[in-house]
Design a protein around this motif. Structure first.
Motif, PDB file in Angstrom:
ATOM      1  N   ARG A 229       0.823  -1.211   0.000  1.00  0.00           N
ATOM      2  CA  ARG A 229       0.000   0.000   0.000  1.00  0.00           C
ATOM      3  C   ARG A 229       0.856   1.258   0.000  1.00  0.00           C
ATOM      4  N   LYS A 230       2.080   1.147   0.503  1.00  0.00           N
ATOM      5  CA  LYS A 230       2.990   2.290   0.521  1.00  0.00           C
ATOM      6  C   LYS A 230       4.088   2.167  -0.545  1.00  0.00           C
ATOM      7  N   THR A 231       4.504   0.957  -0.834  1.00  0.00           N
ATOM      8  CA  THR A 231       5.617   0.756  -1.765  1.00  0.00           C
ATOM      9  C   THR A 231       5.162   0.392  -3.178  1.00  0.00           C
ATOM     10  N   ASN A 232       3.872   0.089  -3.353  1.00  0.00           N
ATOM     11  CA  ASN A 232       3.324  -0.307  -4.653  1.00  0.00           C
ATOM     12  C   ASN A 232       3.946  -1.599  -5.186  1.00  0.00           C
ATOM     13  N   LYS A 233       4.450  -2.445  -4.309  1.00  0.00           N
ATOM     14  CA  LYS A 233       4.989  -3.732  -4.728  1.00  0.00           C
ATOM     15  C   LYS A 233       3.856  -4.753  -4.776  1.00  0.00           C
ATOM     16  N   PRO A 234       4.039  -5.870  -5.502  1.00  0.00           N
ATOM     17  CA  PRO A 234       3.024  -6.935  -5.502  1.00  0.00           C
ATOM     18  C   PRO A 234       2.771  -7.425  -4.082  1.00  0.00           C
ATOM     19  N   PRO A 235       1.538  -7.814  -3.778  1.00  0.00           N
ATOM     20  CA  PRO A 235       1.210  -8.201  -2.397  1.00  0.00           C
ATOM     21  C   PRO A 235       1.861  -9.520  -1.995  1.00  0.00           C
ATOM     22  N   LEU A 236       2.253  -9.578  -0.735  1.00  0.00           N
ATOM     23  CA  LEU A 236       2.724 -10.814  -0.119  1.00  0.00           C
ATOM     24  C   LEU A 236       1.579 -11.297   0.774  1.00  0.00           C
ATOM     25  N   ARG A 237       0.824 -12.261   0.303  1.00  0.00           N
ATOM     26  CA  ARG A 237      -0.429 -12.626   0.947  1.00  0.00           C
ATOM     27  C   ARG A 237      -0.219 -13.592   2.102  1.00  0.00           C
ATOM     28  N   VAL A 238      -1.119 -13.492   3.064  1.00  0.00           N
ATOM     29  CA  VAL A 238      -1.107 -14.421   4.191  1.00  0.00           C
ATOM     30  C   VAL A 238      -1.425 -15.822   3.679  1.00  0.00           C
ATOM     31  N   GLY A 239      -0.647 -16.803   4.119  1.00  0.00           N
ATOM     32  CA  GLY A 239      -0.808 -18.179   3.668  1.00  0.00           C
ATOM     33  C   GLY A 239       0.004 -18.537   2.448  1.00  0.00           C
ATOM     34  N   GLN A 240       0.765 -17.591   1.901  1.00  0.00           N
ATOM     35  CA  GLN A 240       1.541 -17.851   0.685  1.00  0.00           C
ATOM     36  C   GLN A 240       2.841 -18.591   1.028  1.00  0.00           C
ATOM     37  N   PRO A 241       3.131 -19.719   0.374  1.00  0.00           N
ATOM     38  CA  PRO A 241       4.429 -20.382   0.570  1.00  0.00           C
ATOM     39  C   PRO A 241       5.544 -19.559  -0.071  1.00  0.00           C
ATOM     40  N   VAL A 242       6.658 -19.462   0.619  1.00  0.00           N
ATOM     41  CA  VAL A 242       7.783 -18.670   0.130  1.00  0.00           C
ATOM     42  C   VAL A 242       9.079 -19.443   0.348  1.00  0.00           C
ATOM     43  N   ILE A 243      10.088 -19.057  -0.433  1.00  0.00           N
ATOM     44  CA  ILE A 243      11.453 -19.543  -0.255  1.00  0.00           C
ATOM     45  C   ILE A 243      12.263 -18.396   0.332  1.00  0.00           C
ATOM     46  N   ALA A 244      12.830 -18.621   1.493  1.00  0.00           N
ATOM     47  CA  ALA A 244      13.597 -17.584   2.181  1.00  0.00           C
ATOM     48  C   ALA A 244      15.084 -17.825   1.979  1.00  0.00           C
ATOM     49  N   SER A 245      15.808 -16.749   1.666  1.00  0.00           N
ATOM     50  CA  SER A 245      17.264 -16.792   1.532  1.00  0.00           C
ATOM     51  C   SER A 245      17.871 -15.888   2.592  1.00  0.00           C
ATOM     52  N   ILE A 246      18.715 -16.470   3.438  1.00  0.00           N
ATOM     53  CA  ILE A 246      19.305 -15.745   4.562  1.00  0.00           C
ATOM     54  C   ILE A 246      20.807 -15.666   4.353  1.00  0.00           C
ATOM     55  N   GLU A 247      21.351 -14.464   4.442  1.00  0.00           N
ATOM     56  CA  GLU A 247      22.792 -14.280   4.288  1.00  0.00           C
ATOM     57  C   GLU A 247      23.519 -14.751   5.543  1.00  0.00           C
ATOM     58  N   GLY A 248      24.435 -15.707   5.351  1.00  0.00           N
ATOM     59  CA  GLY A 248      25.201 -16.234   6.472  1.00  0.00           C
ATOM     60  C   GLY A 248      26.634 -15.747   6.447  1.00  0.00           C
ATOM     61  N   THR A 249      27.494 -16.456   7.131  1.00  0.00           N
ATOM     62  CA  THR A 249      28.907 -16.099   7.191  1.00  0.00           C
ATOM     63  C   THR A 249      29.589 -16.424   5.864  1.00  0.00           C
ATOM     64  N   THR A 250      30.788 -15.896   5.671  1.00  0.00           N
ATOM     65  CA  THR A 250      31.576 -16.142   4.464  1.00  0.00           C
ATOM     66  C   THR A 250      32.704 -17.110   4.789  1.00  0.00           C
ATOM     67  N   LEU A 251      32.792 -18.208   4.046  1.00  0.00           N
ATOM     68  CA  LEU A 251      33.854 -19.198   4.241  1.00  0.00           C
ATOM     69  C   LEU A 251      35.109 -18.737   3.507  1.00  0.00           C
ATOM     70  N   LYS A 252      36.232 -18.729   4.203  1.00  0.00           N
ATOM     71  CA  LYS A 252      37.490 -18.236   3.653  1.00  0.00           C
ATOM     72  C   LYS A 252      38.324 -19.390   3.104  1.00  0.00           C
ATOM     73  N   ASN A 253      39.019 -19.117   1.976  1.00  0.00           N
ATOM     74  CA  ASN A 253      39.979 -20.056   1.386  1.00  0.00           C
ATOM     75  C   ASN A 253      39.369 -21.444   1.195  1.00  0.00           C
ATOM     76  N   VAL A 254      38.363 -21.501   0.356  1.00  0.00           N
ATOM     77  CA  VAL A 254      37.691 -22.758   0.077  1.00  0.00           C
ATOM     78  C   VAL A 254      37.601 -22.960  -1.433  1.00  0.00           C
ATOM     79  N   VAL A 255      37.239 -24.174  -1.822  1.00  0.00           N
ATOM     80  CA  VAL A 255      37.027 -24.529  -3.224  1.00  0.00           C
ATOM     81  C   VAL A 255      35.583 -24.981  -3.376  1.00  0.00           C
ATOM     82  N   ALA A 256      34.868 -24.378  -4.315  1.00  0.00           N
ATOM     83  CA  ALA A 256      33.479 -24.735  -4.580  1.00  0.00           C
ATOM     84  C   ALA A 256      33.432 -25.747  -5.712  1.00  0.00           C
TER      85      ALA A 256
END
Length: 419
Positions: free
Chosen positions: A302-329
């Protein structure tokens, strides 16, 4: 004339001859069969067994690089209202008005009249209470006058002390009656106000259970509404994921950023941003997950004019965690049996399978410490049916590449995975 008798062999000689015939004949037959078999089989030549064609192992390879890897924890959840209440009537009566804002899905504002009950009975009760208050106040005025007169006369001994005490008691009773009448007036005013059911907050209607003309009883539900200033998402965090997140435990702890995406339609690229503001105090009894509570402001845009995030809607959440140093992916597709990888020595292009222990894994990569991978090695990315230690391989060049990795030398082609 003397007759000449023919010579007959003795019976013993005949018997021996027959015995010899019976023994020699089977042996001759067996010997003839053996001779025929030997003669016939000696002419058959066995075809030479063809040598097995040696198959050359072929694989694509990828250079390994040491870098820092930011951990992104992904989890699934369902959006829920932070304040979901059932509206109920505090007085009984017939519904005479229902606001257009009190329809399923409609918005309303705090203090708006959603349902109105017939107020006439309560207006009458208020009028009666006011009349009773006026009578009680008049009685109190009279009681005070009587008490004052008795107090003046008792000084001249015109009345007894008992009459003064009686006048005082009458005045106190009249004051109590006034207080009681005032309370009844206040109660009548409250009941009259309660004929109008007001919205407790800015929100939306979830369900409607009443209509015009229906009788509303005391504490009977009228409908269900929920607040829209913000919503909450209850995010399950597994035990092996919590070590990579700095989740807020106390109210003064810093919140953690989280982004949400639609879990129903992959084509929906809308992203909602929120913050993890707290965690629950207990682990889930079944999964032992810890639930983190994320808050998303202005979910209906209502203030940002973004698409609604409705109650009961399933979502995928992405949370920023720590950074692993000197690794190989390592690409997940190149990791076999959860912990097996096949490396290629670029000096002689031979296979070197090994077991690795992952620090972190997600849908795309398996992250291992740089010290777990020998330097100057390539990673075999093709699925091989077998990969014996030291076997020679042929490198499959990438299509469209200017210079094949197979043609580069071990000195300058691979990027060293230094420890």
């Amino acid at each position: 004339m003397r007759s000449r008798r023919m010579a007959t062999p003795p019976r013993n000689s005949t018997h021996v001859l027959g015995l010899i015939v019976r023994l020699v004949l089977p042996c001759a037959i067996l010997a003839g069969g053996w001779f025929g078999f030997t003669y016939l089989s000696s002419g058959v030549e066995k075809a030479p067994t063809p040598e097995k064609e040696r198959q050359t192992l072929r694989t694509k390879v990828q250079k390994l690089e040491v870098a820092d890897y930011p951990v992104i924890v992904k989890t699934h959840a369902v959006v829920q209202a932070h304040n979901d209440v059932t509206l109920a009537s505090q007085v009984a009566g017939r519904v005479v008005r229902v606001s257009p804002s009190f329809e399923v899905g409609a918005y309303f504002t705090e203090g708006e009249v959603l349902v109105e009950i017939d107020p006439r009975d309560f207006e009458n009760q208020l009028a009666i209470a006011k009349s009773e208050l006026a009578v009680a106040e008049s009685t109190l005025t009279l009681a005070k006058l009587v008490e004052d007169r008795k107090l003046r006369l008792v000084k001249s001994k015109a009345v007894s002390q008992g009459e003064v005490d009686s006048a005082t008691a009458s005045r106190e009773q009249a004051e109590a009656n006034v207080n009681l009448a005032e309370s009844r007036v206040e109660q009548a005013k409250l009941d009259l106000q309660r004929t109008k059911v007001l919205a407790p907050f800015d929100g939306r209607v979830k369900s409607k259970l009443i209509g015009i003309g229906q009788m509303a009883g005391t504490n009977n539900p009228l409908g269900e509404v929920f607040a829209i200033d913000y919503v909450e998402v209850r995010l399950p965090i597994a035990g092996d994921q919590r070590q990579f997140l700095n989740l807020p435990e106390f109210s003064e702890d810093a919140s953690l950023e989280v982004t949400l995406q639609d879990a129903i339609r992959d084509a929906n690229d809308t992203v909602w941003r929120g913050k993890i503001v707290r965690t629950e105090g207990v682990l889930d009894a079944d999964s032992r997950d810890l639930f983190a509570i994320a808050r998303i402001d202005d979910p209906f845009g209502r203030k940002t004019n973004k698409p609604p995030l409705r109650v009961g809607q399933p979502v995928i959440a992405s949370i920023e965690g720590t950074t692993l140093k000197n690794v190989v992916a390592l690409p997940r597709a190149a990791v076999r049996q959860m912990d097996r990888v096949v490396l290629v020595d670029p000096t002689d292009q031979t296979l070197r399978p090994m077991t690795v222990e992952a620090l972190w894994s997600d849908a795309e990569n398996v992250v291992v410490p740089a010290s777990a991978i020998p330097s100057n090695m390539w990673l075999a990315t093709t699925t091989l049916a077998y990969y014996p230690e030291g076997a020679k391989v042929e490198i499959i060049p990438e299509p469209g590449a200017g210079e094949s990795i197979a043609e580069s030398t071990s000195a300058d082609a691979p990027t060293k995975a230094t420890n």
